[in-house]
Design a protein around this motif. Sequence first.
Motif, PDB file in Angstrom:
ATOM      1  N   ALA B 169       5.169  -4.722  -6.334  1.00  0.00           N
ATOM      2  CA  ALA B 169       6.017  -3.893  -5.467  1.00  0.00           C
ATOM      3  C   ALA B 169       6.808  -4.735  -4.465  1.00  0.00           C
ATOM      4  O   ALA B 169       7.945  -4.422  -4.143  1.00  0.00           O
ATOM      5  CB  ALA B 169       5.161  -2.875  -4.724  1.00  0.00           C
ATOM      6  N   TYR B 179       0.535 -11.929   1.209  1.00  0.00           N
ATOM      7  CA  TYR B 179       0.860 -11.289   2.490  1.00  0.00           C
ATOM      8  C   TYR B 179      -0.309 -11.307   3.468  1.00  0.00           C
ATOM      9  O   TYR B 179      -0.120 -11.192   4.670  1.00  0.00           O
ATOM     10  CB  TYR B 179       1.378  -9.851   2.273  1.00  0.00           C
ATOM     11  N   GLY B 235      -4.339  -0.955   0.023  1.00  0.00           N
ATOM     12  CA  GLY B 235      -3.312  -1.402   0.955  1.00  0.00           C
ATOM     13  C   GLY B 235      -3.195  -0.651   2.252  1.00  0.00           C
ATOM     14  O   GLY B 235      -2.630  -1.161   3.203  1.00  0.00           O
ATOM     15  N   LEU B 236      -3.711   0.563   2.330  1.00  0.00           N
ATOM     16  CA  LEU B 236      -3.385   1.406   3.476  1.00  0.00           C
ATOM     17  C   LEU B 236      -4.266   1.091   4.685  1.00  0.00           C
ATOM     18  O   LEU B 236      -5.463   1.296   4.646  1.00  0.00           O
ATOM     19  CB  LEU B 236      -3.596   2.863   3.053  1.00  0.00           C
ATOM     20  N   PRO B 237      -3.677   0.598   5.779  1.00  0.00           N
ATOM     21  CA  PRO B 237      -4.514   0.209   6.918  1.00  0.00           C
ATOM     22  C   PRO B 237      -5.097   1.420   7.658  1.00  0.00           C
ATOM     23  O   PRO B 237      -4.452   2.460   7.761  1.00  0.00           O
ATOM     24  CB  PRO B 237      -3.542  -0.545   7.824  1.00  0.00           C
ATOM     25  N   SER B 252      -1.373  -2.968  12.944  1.00  0.00           N
ATOM     26  CA  SER B 252      -2.463  -3.086  11.979  1.00  0.00           C
ATOM     27  C   SER B 252      -2.523  -4.576  11.637  1.00  0.00           C
ATOM     28  O   SER B 252      -1.500  -5.272  11.728  1.00  0.00           O
ATOM     29  CB  SER B 252      -2.175  -2.272  10.719  1.00  0.00           C
ATOM     30  N   ASN B 254      -2.732  -5.754   8.800  1.00  0.00           N
ATOM     31  CA  ASN B 254      -1.804  -5.893   7.665  1.00  0.00           C
ATOM     32  C   ASN B 254      -0.388  -6.178   8.138  1.00  0.00           C
ATOM     33  O   ASN B 254       0.289  -7.052   7.605  1.00  0.00           O
ATOM     34  CB  ASN B 254      -1.778  -4.587   6.859  1.00  0.00           C
ATOM     35  N   GLU B 255       0.065  -5.409   9.128  1.00  0.00           N
ATOM     36  CA  GLU B 255       1.441  -5.603   9.594  1.00  0.00           C
ATOM     37  C   GLU B 255       1.584  -6.966  10.264  1.00  0.00           C
ATOM     38  O   GLU B 255       2.528  -7.711   9.990  1.00  0.00           O
ATOM     39  CB  GLU B 255       1.864  -4.496  10.566  1.00  0.00           C
ATOM     40  N   THR B 258       1.407  -9.634   7.634  1.00  0.00           N
ATOM     41  CA  THR B 258       2.574  -9.594   6.750  1.00  0.00           C
ATOM     42  C   THR B 258       3.787 -10.200   7.443  1.00  0.00           C
ATOM     43  O   THR B 258       4.546 -10.963   6.841  1.00  0.00           O
ATOM     44  CB  THR B 258       2.880  -8.144   6.330  1.00  0.00           C
ATOM     45  N   ASN B 392      -4.122   2.564  -1.738  1.00  0.00           N
ATOM     46  CA  ASN B 392      -2.764   3.060  -1.615  1.00  0.00           C
ATOM     47  C   ASN B 392      -2.599   4.383  -2.364  1.00  0.00           C
ATOM     48  O   ASN B 392      -2.979   4.491  -3.519  1.00  0.00           O
ATOM     49  CB  ASN B 392      -1.816   2.004  -2.198  1.00  0.00           C
ATOM     50  N   PRO B 393      -2.039   5.400  -1.712  1.00  0.00           N
ATOM     51  CA  PRO B 393      -1.966   6.724  -2.347  1.00  0.00           C
ATOM     52  C   PRO B 393      -0.798   6.914  -3.316  1.00  0.00           C
ATOM     53  O   PRO B 393      -0.717   7.937  -3.982  1.00  0.00           O
ATOM     54  CB  PRO B 393      -1.804   7.666  -1.154  1.00  0.00           C
ATOM     55  N   LEU B 394       0.111   5.930  -3.406  1.00  0.00           N
ATOM     56  CA  LEU B 394       1.325   6.134  -4.212  1.00  0.00           C
ATOM     57  C   LEU B 394       1.013   6.485  -5.663  1.00  0.00           C
ATOM     58  O   LEU B 394       1.583   7.404  -6.233  1.00  0.00           O
ATOM     59  CB  LEU B 394       2.209   4.882  -4.187  1.00  0.00           C
TER      60      LEU B 394
END
Lengths: 276, 457
Positions: B169, B179, B235-237, B252, B254-255, B258, B392-394
């Motif tokens: 992605a 990341y 992936g979802l923090p 987060s 992650n952010e 990243t 990740n919910p996608l």
Amino acid sequence: MKLNQIVEKKQLNQVVYLMGIYNPAVANKAKAGQFVIFKHKESERIPLTIADCNSKMGIVYIVFQQAGVSTAILSRANVGEQLDHFAGPLGNATNFEKVKSACVVAGGVGAAIAYPIAKTLHSQNAKVDAILGFRSKNLVFFEEKFQTVADTHIVTDDGSYAQKGLVTYSLEQLLNTKQYDCVFVVGPLPMMKAVANLTKEYSVKTIASMNPIMIDGTGMCGGCRLTVDGKTKFACVDGPDFDAHKVDFDQLIARNKTYQQFERHAYDKYCNLLKK
Amino acid sequence: MINTQKTKTPMPHQDAKLRINNFDEVALGYTVQQAQNEALRCLSCKNSPCTTGCPVNVDIKKFISQIVEGDFESAYQTIAKTNCLPAVCGRVCPQEIQCESKCVCGIKGQPVAIGRLERFVADWHAQRQTTQTSTCTKQKIAVVGSGPSGLACAGDLARLGYQVTVFEALHVLGGVLAYGIPQFRLPKEIVENEVENLKKLGVEFQTNVVIGKLFDVDELKNQGYSAIYLATGAGLPKFMNIPGEGLSGVYSANEYLTRINLMKAYLENSTTPILKGKKVCVVGGGNVAMDAARSALRMGSEVHVVYRRGEQELPARKEEIEHGKEEGLIFDFLTNPVKILGKDGFVVGMECVKMQLGQPDASGRRRPEEIPQSNFVIDCDLVIMALGTSPNPLLKNSTPNLQTDKWGCIVVDQNGQTSMENVYAGGDATTGSATVILAMSQGKLVAKSIDEKLKNQ
């Protein structure tokens, strides 16, 4: 044509550009309300809402306002050039179910995002009013495009074109005479907040398209979070459309200022580099 | 001749005072002499307990004996038989709870430094590698996600002759290796090198393709992929849902990571901004918390790690905690945030409460409990939440037939098969946040399952 090649470029006003990007898969899949993320040369990853698609030709249209280094880099890319990175369609499509009459309200560059909404509503035979607000005459764009799909009202802050005033002024007049199933609003946060406050008085359902700071656009960073109805939501995976009456606009207005200083500094530096 | 030294051969490191000013790798790696000296500590136990502690069952005794003999390429081949990312695993595996925890030398002294030896062999090979190529003519396989699990699966399938396409992605390959894990712990060149090796094997990579958005699982099948491996990670923090988390200056992990790792915000000319912060609070005690905290140190901040349990309960890899301490991390144990304080939209402090440890909970760790009226404020201008992530919910949202559990993890059987035919899943997408090696081992398992299923078709 090559993937992510710029096939069209038009300057819509002093600061707003339209670009057609060749990416058949995205053009084929994208729906109104969704966005893409581009990264070109040394730019950041920047989310841009899709303005239109030509699925036959495989072209995705984006409209952006040159506001910082990344959009300046994009604005300097020319037809024929391939963008380094272009990912989409991201976010959820706007929900138009059961909408038979609607008012689409947009401010500034938001008109580009509002256009596919008006177009989709028109194609499902809804009655559509559009209110487009600009600072002044020389910034107006997409007026003719809107006229083909909506009863279009233009307002300018300084009165240099059409009606003088803010979008809320025209919206209030329409709300007094018409019944809408839904109001769609896209634009600067203070404007969306004002529209939400107004439509709340009239109890008209209102959907706002949010564009907070993002990095990945797939739910990974959480930078795009906002508070909706007291709960934390991510604009990229839960939105970008939200019930405007439940969004905490003040928090988002503050959050969007996080990097203001950095960005101004970086932009000045970039402009100085160009002068050399 | 066995080396009876009780402790591990020390690993050369960048000096702590120097390294907090750069993002270069902290651990510098063994020399040939150091590696052989350490390898000689191995007792070559008959039953190889170390191998049973390895999630991918590397033949550790054998590769260590090959180091002793000076046959480093053979040592590499021994590892590579079951581990396709040795340079990564040698650096980021929690060896102390895996292979090294079973080492007999660890009973009376320190265990053999298996991780360091693995890294030595992988780095030795990387400098001298010969191109390995293969012809991929079997069925087309789609791998979704280029993190450790996806890379492992893709590598094994390509070696078996399948035509593998990996969809990523982001604009950079490697998933969390790119990341998430910082340069000073896992140089990005190592990840790039591993990806290059897979390309030589015939694996095709497509970046900027978000599966679940651009194509869904059924569309991949229609494009001719005979099997699909979903390795989309967790992936979802998570956030704490306490007041003030919407303030500017709350990230987060992650952010934050990243921005630093993927977007290179630590470089002066980066167009991606990052808030630096004079005093930073990192909330959490796992590897991601350590990565974020040590990155913040390098950005020039005073850094506090705020953790609700005690030092013994820190889930992070031991070496990272030690390195962090050397670098000047301040640990505030038994402390839990209740509110983030702001002024003009930016963070100015974090209100915390003191904790004490009660009875063990379901995880076996003692449950932290609040001490009433022990609230106090830590002045800080940046808060980084490192509380773990959820899947990740996608994919789930775009694939109604894909069964998930109540946490959003994809449900799989013992072969990695999901509720959909020829669709497999593994890594953090099925387990929630776990380790690189576990994700990798599941990728390998699925490669085997896919081969079993397809080879007779």
